[in-house]
Design an enzyme around this catalytic site. Structure first.
Site, short mmCIF file in Angstrom:
data_model
loop_
_atom_site.label_atom_id
_atom_site.label_comp_id
_atom_site.label_asym_id
_atom_site.label_seq_id
_atom_site.Cartn_x
_atom_site.Cartn_y
_atom_site.Cartn_z
N ASP A 115 0.83 -1.20 0.00
CA ASP A 115 0.00 0.00 0.00
C ASP A 115 0.87 1.26 0.00
OD1 ASP A 115 -2.00 -1.80 0.11
OD2 ASP A 115 -2.71 -1.28 2.14
N HIS A 165 3.56 -2.45 3.22
CA HIS A 165 3.56 -1.02 2.88
C HIS A 165 4.85 -0.61 2.19
CE1 HIS A 165 0.36 -1.45 5.82
NE2 HIS A 165 -0.17 -0.36 5.29
ZN LIG Z 1 -3.22 2.47 3.61
#
Ligand SMILES: [Zn+2]
Length: 293
Positions: free
Chosen positions: A101, A252
């Site tokens: 992400d 992430h």
């Molecule tokens: Zn996020």
């Protein structure tokens, strides 16, 4: 009698002379008026006429160079779809998707962890990146870098990473659509996958994601990488404990996956040793063909 005749003759001569004089003035009067009106009107009509003859030669030159047509600011609309709320793929097939992400709130700038891309390239691993709209706005070069890699799929991660439940339909739609538009403007791509900010949702949110033609992609394996205290070994422990056929692993790449790049080589090697093939989310769901090798 002679006086009367002379008088008549002189009267006739006078009236003839008067008529001649009148005729001259009548005839002459239009001539000065014509010349006086013609001269001022002729000057303005001549001066502009040379200009248009030059301007076409100027407009021809740009018509030779329009090789690049700017991409529109508005992405084409996707057809709406049924609600898809996906935690994982087929449990009977040994495919696993790594997802990363790229979250960013406008008030909380994030970065880009290029080390993740280096590892994925080194091991030739397909992956799906969920792009925040505000993140793309401040990371145009990085967005283009990801888009240029044929192994990478790009998804939508909202514009400003808000908690979507409780927001109005209009605001939720703008979070989805503005991100679609910028992704299209920058890369020419349209995402069909949406990742919820922090995974939070309600019925309205899921309905609007489907209305805009996207599928909601959650995960079934959380590595915990936004927590700085979770090191690479613990991330890999979490993957070993939880991964199974069809798993979607969330991580992430916005600089807040503190040990993600460090954990990846061991993770990739372990998953491949276990017989899993690493794929994008669309490949995991059968929406796109699987990689050849
Ligand atoms: Zn996020």
């Amino acid at each position: 009698m002679m006086k009367i005749i002379k008088l008549i003759v002189s009267l006739i001569a006078f009236t003839l002379a008067a008529c001649q004089a009148a005729n001259v003035t009548v005839i002459e009067s239009p001539i000065p008026s014509m010349t006086s009106t013609a001269t001022p009107s002729s000057t303005p009509t001549f001066t502009p006429s040379p200009q248009p003859t030059f301007t076409p030669s100027i407009t021809i030159t740009p018509s030779v160079t329009p090789t690049e047509t700017p991409r529109p600011n508005i992405a084409p609309t996707l057809p709406y779809t049924d609600v898809h709320f996906i935690l994982h793929g087929d449990r009977d097939k040994p495919y696993v998707a790594l997802t990363f992400d790229l979250c960013q709130k406008p008030e909380l700038p994030a970065w880009f962890d290029n080390g993740i891309v280096d590892v994925l390239n080194e091991y030739e691993v397909p992956a799906t990146f969920f792009m925040g709209g505000d993140w793309m706005r401040t990371h145009v070069d990085e967005t283009l870098l990801l888009a240029s890699n044929p192994n990478f799929e790009l998804g939508n991660h909202s514009w400003s990473h808000p908690d979507l439940p409780g927001l109005s339909a209009e605001v939720i739609s703008s979070e989805i659509v503005n991100t679609q538009n910028l992704l299209y403007k920058l890369t020419g791509r349209q995402s069909t996958l949406f990742r919820l900010p922090a995974g939070k949702y309600d019925d309205l949110t899921l309905g609007l994601i489907a209305w805009h033609g996207l599928k909601t992609i959650q995960w079934d394996v959380e590595t915990g990488d936004p927590d700085p205290t979770i090191d690479a070994e613990r991330m890999n422990w979490a993957v070993r404990e939880r991964v199974q056929n069809g798993s979607i692993i969330v991580m992430h790449a916005n600089g807040r996956g503190w040990h993600t790049a460090e954990a990846l080589p061991q993770m990739i090697k372990y998953l491949r040793e276990q017989g899993y093939t690493l794929v994008t989310v669309s490949q995991l769901l059968g929406l796109e063909p699987l990689p050849q090798h």
